[in-house]
Write a protein that holds these residues in place. Structure first.
Motif, PDB file in Angstrom:
ATOM      1  N   ILE A 211       4.060  -1.570   3.990  1.00 61.45           N
ATOM      2  CA  ILE A 211       4.387  -0.177   3.871  1.00 61.45           C
ATOM      3  C   ILE A 211       5.499  -0.054   4.969  1.00 61.45           C
ATOM      4  O   ILE A 211       6.253   0.631   4.941  1.00 61.45           O
ATOM      5  CB  ILE A 211       3.167   0.626   4.487  1.00 61.45           C
ATOM      6  N   ASN A 212       5.604  -0.581   6.100  1.00 61.53           N
ATOM      7  CA  ASN A 212       6.454  -0.752   7.133  1.00 61.53           C
ATOM      8  C   ASN A 212       8.027  -1.162   6.397  1.00 61.53           C
ATOM      9  O   ASN A 212       8.977  -0.903   7.172  1.00 61.53           O
ATOM     10  CB  ASN A 212       6.005  -1.232   8.456  1.00 61.53           C
ATOM     11  N   LEU A 213       8.048  -1.943   5.341  1.00 57.27           N
ATOM     12  CA  LEU A 213       9.303  -2.467   4.941  1.00 57.27           C
ATOM     13  C   LEU A 213       9.604  -1.673   3.631  1.00 57.27           C
ATOM     14  O   LEU A 213      10.452  -1.769   2.959  1.00 57.27           O
ATOM     15  CB  LEU A 213       8.863  -3.964   4.417  1.00 57.27           C
ATOM     16  N   HIS A 214       8.610  -0.460   3.558  1.00 59.29           N
ATOM     17  CA  HIS A 214       8.966   0.737   2.556  1.00 59.29           C
ATOM     18  C   HIS A 214       8.965  -0.067   1.217  1.00 59.29           C
ATOM     19  O   HIS A 214       9.780   0.381   0.249  1.00 59.29           O
ATOM     20  CB  HIS A 214      10.486   0.977   2.770  1.00 59.29           C
ATOM     21  N   HIS A 215       7.890  -0.894   0.749  1.00 61.99           N
ATOM     22  CA  HIS A 215       7.688  -1.452  -0.484  1.00 61.99           C
ATOM     23  C   HIS A 215       6.135  -1.235  -0.877  1.00 61.99           C
ATOM     24  O   HIS A 215       5.500  -1.992  -1.116  1.00 61.99           O
ATOM     25  CB  HIS A 215       8.035  -2.976  -0.564  1.00 61.99           C
ATOM     26  N   PRO A 216       5.645  -0.194  -0.868  1.00 62.02           N
ATOM     27  CA  PRO A 216       4.216   0.134  -1.205  1.00 62.02           C
ATOM     28  C   PRO A 216       3.963  -0.178  -2.700  1.00 62.02           C
ATOM     29  O   PRO A 216       2.774  -0.489  -2.717  1.00 62.02           O
ATOM     30  CB  PRO A 216       4.207   1.782  -0.991  1.00 62.02           C
ATOM     31  N   GLU A 217       4.909  -0.704  -3.422  1.00 60.73           N
ATOM     32  CA  GLU A 217       4.580  -1.059  -4.690  1.00 60.73           C
ATOM     33  C   GLU A 217       4.120  -2.481  -4.577  1.00 60.73           C
ATOM     34  O   GLU A 217       3.177  -3.094  -5.400  1.00 60.73           O
ATOM     35  CB  GLU A 217       5.851  -1.082  -5.759  1.00 60.73           C
ATOM     36  N   PHE A 218       4.199  -3.248  -3.441  1.00 65.24           N
ATOM     37  CA  PHE A 218       3.632  -4.645  -3.296  1.00 65.24           C
ATOM     38  C   PHE A 218       2.330  -4.600  -2.780  1.00 65.24           C
ATOM     39  O   PHE A 218       1.862  -5.645  -2.312  1.00 65.24           O
ATOM     40  CB  PHE A 218       4.607  -5.347  -2.644  1.00 65.24           C
ATOM     41  N   LEU A 219       1.878  -3.377  -2.496  1.00 65.50           N
ATOM     42  CA  LEU A 219       0.564  -3.508  -1.697  1.00 65.50           C
ATOM     43  C   LEU A 219      -0.651  -4.180  -2.479  1.00 65.50           C
ATOM     44  O   LEU A 219      -1.328  -4.900  -1.787  1.00 65.50           O
ATOM     45  CB  LEU A 219       0.054  -2.108  -1.256  1.00 65.50           C
ATOM     46  N   MET A 220      -0.731  -3.645  -3.804  1.00 68.71           N
ATOM     47  CA  MET A 220      -1.878  -4.268  -4.542  1.00 68.71           C
ATOM     48  C   MET A 220      -1.587  -5.607  -4.840  1.00 68.71           C
ATOM     49  O   MET A 220      -2.780  -6.591  -4.613  1.00 68.71           O
ATOM     50  CB  MET A 220      -1.975  -3.435  -5.744  1.00 68.71           C
ATOM     51  N   PRO A 221      -0.289  -6.132  -4.945  1.00 72.65           N
ATOM     52  CA  PRO A 221      -0.073  -7.560  -5.079  1.00 72.65           C
ATOM     53  C   PRO A 221      -0.722  -8.470  -3.879  1.00 72.65           C
ATOM     54  O   PRO A 221      -1.256  -9.449  -4.051  1.00 72.65           O
ATOM     55  CB  PRO A 221       1.228  -7.710  -5.638  1.00 72.65           C
ATOM     56  N   ALA A 222      -0.205  -8.059  -2.988  1.00 70.39           N
ATOM     57  CA  ALA A 222      -0.403  -8.568  -1.675  1.00 70.39           C
ATOM     58  C   ALA A 222      -2.050  -8.576  -1.333  1.00 70.39           C
ATOM     59  O   ALA A 222      -2.400  -9.729  -0.775  1.00 70.39           O
ATOM     60  CB  ALA A 222       0.073  -7.781  -0.373  1.00 70.39           C
ATOM     61  N   MET A 223      -2.536  -7.411  -1.542  1.00 66.89           N
ATOM     62  CA  MET A 223      -4.043  -7.605  -1.725  1.00 66.89           C
ATOM     63  C   MET A 223      -4.940  -8.318  -2.121  1.00 66.89           C
ATOM     64  O   MET A 223      -5.846  -9.133  -1.912  1.00 66.89           O
ATOM     65  CB  MET A 223      -4.706  -6.146  -1.603  1.00 66.89           C
ATOM     66  N   ALA A 224      -4.352  -8.691  -3.643  1.00 68.69           N
ATOM     67  CA  ALA A 224      -4.933  -9.600  -4.557  1.00 68.69           C
ATOM     68  C   ALA A 224      -4.779 -11.038  -3.934  1.00 68.69           C
ATOM     69  O   ALA A 224      -5.614 -11.925  -4.153  1.00 68.69           O
ATOM     70  CB  ALA A 224      -4.082  -9.377  -6.058  1.00 68.69           C
ATOM     71  N   LEU A 225      -3.457 -11.221  -3.283  1.00 67.12           N
ATOM     72  CA  LEU A 225      -3.364 -12.759  -3.084  1.00 67.12           C
ATOM     73  C   LEU A 225      -4.433 -12.812  -1.955  1.00 67.12           C
ATOM     74  O   LEU A 225      -5.083 -14.036  -1.725  1.00 67.12           O
ATOM     75  CB  LEU A 225      -1.903 -12.669  -2.362  1.00 67.12           C
ATOM     76  N   VAL A 226      -4.571 -11.858  -0.885  1.00 65.61           N
ATOM     77  CA  VAL A 226      -5.552 -11.952   0.200  1.00 65.61           C
ATOM     78  C   VAL A 226      -6.806 -12.334  -0.531  1.00 65.61           C
ATOM     79  O   VAL A 226      -7.689 -13.310   0.126  1.00 65.61           O
ATOM     80  CB  VAL A 226      -5.293 -10.619   1.124  1.00 65.61           C
TER      81      VAL A 226
ATOM     82  N   GLY B 249      -1.794 -11.772  -8.540  1.00 63.86           N
ATOM     83  CA  GLY B 249      -1.055 -11.287  -7.254  1.00 63.86           C
ATOM     84  C   GLY B 249       0.432 -11.544  -7.295  1.00 63.86           C
ATOM     85  O   GLY B 249       1.237 -10.755  -7.152  1.00 63.86           O
ATOM     86  N   LEU B 250       0.886 -12.971  -7.757  1.00 65.22           N
ATOM     87  CA  LEU B 250       2.075 -13.413  -7.904  1.00 65.22           C
ATOM     88  C   LEU B 250       2.418 -12.768  -8.989  1.00 65.22           C
ATOM     89  O   LEU B 250       3.977 -12.180  -9.103  1.00 65.22           O
ATOM     90  CB  LEU B 250       2.048 -15.012  -8.037  1.00 65.22           C
TER      91      LEU B 250
END
Length: 230
Positions: A138-153, A181-182
């Motif tokens: 979110i701080n990098l202004h890429h909210p589209e990557f939120l769900m992929p990042a969560m899937a990885l975690v 996630g990838l």
């Protein structure tokens, strides 16, 4: 500070002003970060109390699966209103099944000391990871990557548990979530985020079902003689 465009997730142009206002209150970047903190806190608290296995763990994973699915519907599919509550029907079903299992006589899953440590530290890492992942994208202004990042975690957190328990289905589940996630990082939005988000939700629901299945199996195997003969 975020600009207005980056601060609120994009909506369909057909939404009314009131719909836009109501939806943005919940799904603003600030509230996403706040929710991530609460998710992390709840996961860490439950893991420390030893509630990450069995029926109680199924309830926790079922709720967050519904939350991830709802957030994906809004952010990636641009849905709004009551449709965002549909995933919580799944959580309700999991809750009813968990209540049934909890009420059964007998001792449920009691993980070994090794498994308990793996569950505890993996869950703590998951809580911290979800907070950091949401904060960074979110701080990098890429909210589209939120769900992929969560899937990885979420996927990574299953691997140490699968090794220590041992419980091989968690290897497959964790590996699948990491893969999705990838894919979410590679495939263009909104499809990539939708794949990762729904995969995370599905993975958590599958984990809930497996936890309930194992718990009822253990309880049936450890029932008192008088109870089992009734």
């Amino acid at each position: 500070m975020f600009s207005r465009q980056s601060h609120i997730w994009p909506l369909q142009s057909s939404l009314t002003k009131s719909d836009r206002s109501a939806s943005s209150v919940f799904f603003s970047d600030t509230n996403l970060l706040s929710t991530a903190v609460k998710i992390g806190h709840n996961i860490i608290s439950c893991s420390i109390r030893g509630e990450e296995m069995g029926s109680w763990g199924a309830l926790i994973m079922g709720f967050f699966g519904a939350f991830f699915a709802s957030m994906t519907l809004y952010a990636q599919c641009q849905s709004n209103g009551l449709i965002l509550m549909i995933p919580f029907i799944g959580f309700g079903i999991i809750g009813l099944l968990a209540a049934y299992v909890i009420r059964q006589p007998g001792e449920g899953i009691v993980p070994s000391e090794r498994a308990s440590k793996a569950i505890r530290w993996s869950s703590i890492g998951e809580g911290i990871g979800l907070f950091l992942a949401s904060n960074i994208v979110i701080n990098l202004h890429h909210p589209e990557f939120l769900m992929p990042a969560m899937a990885l975690v979420v996927g990574l957190h299953f691997l140490p548990i699968a090794y220590a328990a041992p419980f091989s289905p968690f290897y497959a589940l964790g590996g699948a979530l990491i893969l999705f996630g990838l894919i979410g990082f590679i495939v263009a939005a909104p499809l990539g985020g939708a794949i990762s988000g729904f995969a995370s939700a599905g993975g958590l629901w599958i984990a809930s079902a497996l936890a309930l299945r194992r718990d009822i199996h253990f309880k049936r195997g450890n029932r008192p003689i008088m109870s089992a003969s009734v």
